[in-house]
Motif scaffolding. Structure first.
Motif, PDB file in Angstrom:
ATOM      1  N   LEU A  61      -1.697   5.697   6.534  1.00  0.00           N
ATOM      2  CA  LEU A  61      -0.146   5.789   5.870  1.00  0.00           C
ATOM      3  C   LEU A  61       0.470   7.195   5.782  1.00  0.00           C
ATOM      4  O   LEU A  61      -0.395   7.979   5.448  1.00  0.00           O
ATOM      5  CB  LEU A  61      -0.076   4.921   4.756  1.00  0.00           C
ATOM      6  N   LEU A  62       1.486   7.182   6.189  1.00  0.00           N
ATOM      7  CA  LEU A  62       2.204   8.722   6.089  1.00  0.00           C
ATOM      8  C   LEU A  62       3.143   8.636   4.850  1.00  0.00           C
ATOM      9  O   LEU A  62       3.854   9.647   4.779  1.00  0.00           O
ATOM     10  CB  LEU A  62       3.051   8.987   7.330  1.00  0.00           C
ATOM     11  N   ALA A  63       3.503   7.744   4.026  1.00  0.00           N
ATOM     12  CA  ALA A  63       4.449   7.776   3.320  1.00  0.00           C
ATOM     13  C   ALA A  63       5.718   7.800   3.478  1.00  0.00           C
ATOM     14  O   ALA A  63       6.633   8.576   2.872  1.00  0.00           O
ATOM     15  CB  ALA A  63       4.211   8.736   2.020  1.00  0.00           C
ATOM     16  N   LYS A  64       6.262   7.092   4.862  1.00  0.00           N
ATOM     17  CA  LYS A  64       7.548   6.950   5.238  1.00  0.00           C
ATOM     18  C   LYS A  64       8.059   5.748   5.083  1.00  0.00           C
ATOM     19  O   LYS A  64       9.284   5.698   5.369  1.00  0.00           O
ATOM     20  CB  LYS A  64       7.418   7.760   6.814  1.00  0.00           C
ATOM     21  N   GLY A  72      20.192  -2.304  27.327  1.00  0.00           N
ATOM     22  CA  GLY A  72      21.015  -3.461  27.460  1.00  0.00           C
ATOM     23  C   GLY A  72      20.458  -4.673  27.521  1.00  0.00           C
ATOM     24  O   GLY A  72      20.758  -5.741  28.285  1.00  0.00           O
ATOM     25  N   ILE A  73      19.569  -4.990  26.621  1.00  0.00           N
ATOM     26  CA  ILE A  73      18.679  -6.251  26.553  1.00  0.00           C
ATOM     27  C   ILE A  73      18.684  -6.896  25.191  1.00  0.00           C
ATOM     28  O   ILE A  73      18.670  -5.987  24.277  1.00  0.00           O
ATOM     29  CB  ILE A  73      17.263  -6.224  26.994  1.00  0.00           C
ATOM     30  N   GLY A  74      18.468  -8.081  24.935  1.00  0.00           N
ATOM     31  CA  GLY A  74      18.459  -8.828  23.738  1.00  0.00           C
ATOM     32  C   GLY A  74      17.028  -9.400  23.531  1.00  0.00           C
ATOM     33  O   GLY A  74      16.190  -9.180  24.269  1.00  0.00           O
ATOM     34  N   GLY A  75      16.961 -10.041  22.566  1.00  0.00           N
ATOM     35  CA  GLY A  75      15.812 -10.660  22.066  1.00  0.00           C
ATOM     36  C   GLY A  75      15.582 -11.630  20.897  1.00  0.00           C
ATOM     37  O   GLY A  75      16.601 -12.008  20.501  1.00  0.00           O
ATOM     38  N   PHE A  76      14.587 -11.392  20.284  1.00  0.00           N
ATOM     39  CA  PHE A  76      14.257 -11.985  18.787  1.00  0.00           C
ATOM     40  C   PHE A  76      13.976 -11.068  18.025  1.00  0.00           C
ATOM     41  O   PHE A  76      13.311 -10.096  18.114  1.00  0.00           O
ATOM     42  CB  PHE A  76      13.248 -13.272  18.920  1.00  0.00           C
ATOM     43  N   LEU A  77      14.522 -11.003  16.546  1.00  0.00           N
ATOM     44  CA  LEU A  77      14.320 -10.137  15.579  1.00  0.00           C
ATOM     45  C   LEU A  77      13.104 -10.709  14.947  1.00  0.00           C
ATOM     46  O   LEU A  77      12.756 -11.611  14.645  1.00  0.00           O
ATOM     47  CB  LEU A  77      15.427 -10.343  14.674  1.00  0.00           C
ATOM     48  N   ILE A  78      12.272  -9.878  14.805  1.00  0.00           N
ATOM     49  CA  ILE A  78      10.843 -10.157  14.127  1.00  0.00           C
ATOM     50  C   ILE A  78      10.567  -9.392  12.792  1.00  0.00           C
ATOM     51  O   ILE A  78       9.837  -9.734  12.011  1.00  0.00           O
ATOM     52  CB  ILE A  78       9.526  -9.843  15.017  1.00  0.00           C
ATOM     53  N   GLY A  79      11.231  -8.193  12.503  1.00  0.00           N
ATOM     54  CA  GLY A  79      11.005  -7.583  11.363  1.00  0.00           C
ATOM     55  C   GLY A  79      12.082  -6.316  11.352  1.00  0.00           C
ATOM     56  O   GLY A  79      12.792  -5.937  12.288  1.00  0.00           O
ATOM     57  N   TYR A  80      11.900  -5.505  10.153  1.00  0.00           N
ATOM     58  CA  TYR A  80      12.870  -4.302   9.958  1.00  0.00           C
ATOM     59  C   TYR A  80      11.922  -3.451   8.996  1.00  0.00           C
ATOM     60  O   TYR A  80      10.633  -4.032   8.533  1.00  0.00           O
ATOM     61  CB  TYR A  80      14.127  -4.766   9.176  1.00  0.00           C
ATOM     62  N   VAL A  81      12.464  -2.198   9.258  1.00  0.00           N
ATOM     63  CA  VAL A  81      11.609  -1.197   8.430  1.00  0.00           C
ATOM     64  C   VAL A  81      12.663   0.147   8.244  1.00  0.00           C
ATOM     65  O   VAL A  81      13.444   0.307   8.997  1.00  0.00           O
ATOM     66  CB  VAL A  81      10.299  -0.667   9.071  1.00  0.00           C
ATOM     67  N   TYR A  82      12.441   0.655   7.034  1.00  0.00           N
ATOM     68  CA  TYR A  82      13.233   1.813   6.869  1.00  0.00           C
ATOM     69  C   TYR A  82      12.712   2.537   5.354  1.00  0.00           C
ATOM     70  O   TYR A  82      11.575   1.989   5.078  1.00  0.00           O
ATOM     71  CB  TYR A  82      14.669   1.375   6.355  1.00  0.00           C
ATOM     72  N   ASN A 125       0.751  -1.201   0.150  1.00  0.00           N
ATOM     73  CA  ASN A 125       0.127   0.083  -0.006  1.00  0.00           C
ATOM     74  C   ASN A 125       0.828   1.089  -0.075  1.00  0.00           C
ATOM     75  O   ASN A 125       0.381   2.321  -0.570  1.00  0.00           O
ATOM     76  CB  ASN A 125      -0.967   0.080   1.265  1.00  0.00           C
ATOM     77  N   GLU A 126       1.878   1.420   0.554  1.00  0.00           N
ATOM     78  CA  GLU A 126       2.971   2.429   0.719  1.00  0.00           C
ATOM     79  C   GLU A 126       3.387   2.586  -0.893  1.00  0.00           C
ATOM     80  O   GLU A 126       3.564   4.050  -1.187  1.00  0.00           O
ATOM     81  CB  GLU A 126       4.171   2.297   1.414  1.00  0.00           C
ATOM     82  N   THR A 127       3.809   1.489  -1.622  1.00  0.00           N
ATOM     83  CA  THR A 127       4.480   1.672  -2.712  1.00  0.00           C
ATOM     84  C   THR A 127       3.190   2.203  -3.835  1.00  0.00           C
ATOM     85  O   THR A 127       3.543   2.790  -4.852  1.00  0.00           O
ATOM     86  CB  THR A 127       5.019   0.251  -3.697  1.00  0.00           C
ATOM     87  N   ARG A 128       1.969   1.789  -3.618  1.00  0.00           N
ATOM     88  CA  ARG A 128       1.038   2.353  -4.450  1.00  0.00           C
ATOM     89  C   ARG A 128       0.583   3.432  -3.999  1.00  0.00           C
ATOM     90  O   ARG A 128      -0.681   4.223  -4.306  1.00  0.00           O
ATOM     91  CB  ARG A 128      -0.076   1.284  -4.330  1.00  0.00           C
TER      92      ARG A 128
END
Length: 130
Positions: free
Chosen positions: A65-68, A120-130, A17-20
Motif C-alpha cells: 500500500l502507498l497510502a494514496k 470511445g467505448i462504454g462498459g459496466f461500472l465495477i468500482g470507484y477510487v479516489y 488497511n489504508e485507513t489503519r
C-alpha cells in the motif's frame, strides 16, 4: 463461509488497511477480475506491487500500500454506461472532477473511465477510487 462478492471484499479490505495506515495487506479469495482491477490501480499509482499466491484454497493477494487511497468501493449493481454518460457517474461517485477514477469493465478489459472515454467505448461500472 464463501464470499458473495469478491470485488466488494477486495475494495473494503483495501480501504480498511489504508485507513489503519498499514504498509501491506492480504486479500482472499482471488479472481481474474480482481487481478485486472489491481493492475489498473497499480498503473494509476494507487497501490504498489502486488503478488498473487495460489494456495489451492482460493488464492491470496499480497499488496503493498502507498497510502494514496482516501475512499474506494464496488458499484453494485454493475450499471451499463455509454461513452457520453461518464460525466454523470463521476458526479455521483467522485468528490471532484479531476480527482479519482471510475473502474469500467469493457470488451477490451478493465480500465479507468478516462481511458474508456479516450478510446470511445462504454462498459459496466465495477468500482470507484479516489
Amino acid at each position: 463461509m464463501p464470499a458473495t462478492n469478491i470485488l466488494a471484499n477486495l475494495f473494503v479490505t483495501l480501504y480498511n488497511n489504508e485507513t489503519r495506515r498499514k504498509g501491506e495487506c492480504t486479500i482472499l479469495p482471488t479472481s481474474k477480475l480482481g487481478i485486472e482491477v489491481l493492475k489498473t490501480l497499480q498503473r494509476d499509482g494507487y497501490i504498489g506491487e502486488f503478488e498473487h499466491i495460489d494456495d489451492k484454497r482460493g488464492g491470496k493477494f499480497k499488496i503493498k500500500l502507498l497510502a494514496k487511497i482516501t475512499k474506494c468501493g464496488a458499484i453494485s449493481p454493475r450499471f451499463k454506461v455509454k461513452t457520453d454518460e461518464f460525466n454523470n457517474w463521476e458526479q455521483q461517485y467522485l468528490p471532484a472532477y479531476d480527482r479519482g477514477m471510475l473502474l469500467v469493465t469493457t470488451n477490451q478489459g478493465v480500465m479507468s473511465h478516462h481511458e474508456a472515454s479516450q478510446k470511445g467505448i462504454g462498459g459496466f461500472l465495477i468500482g470507484y477510487v479516489y
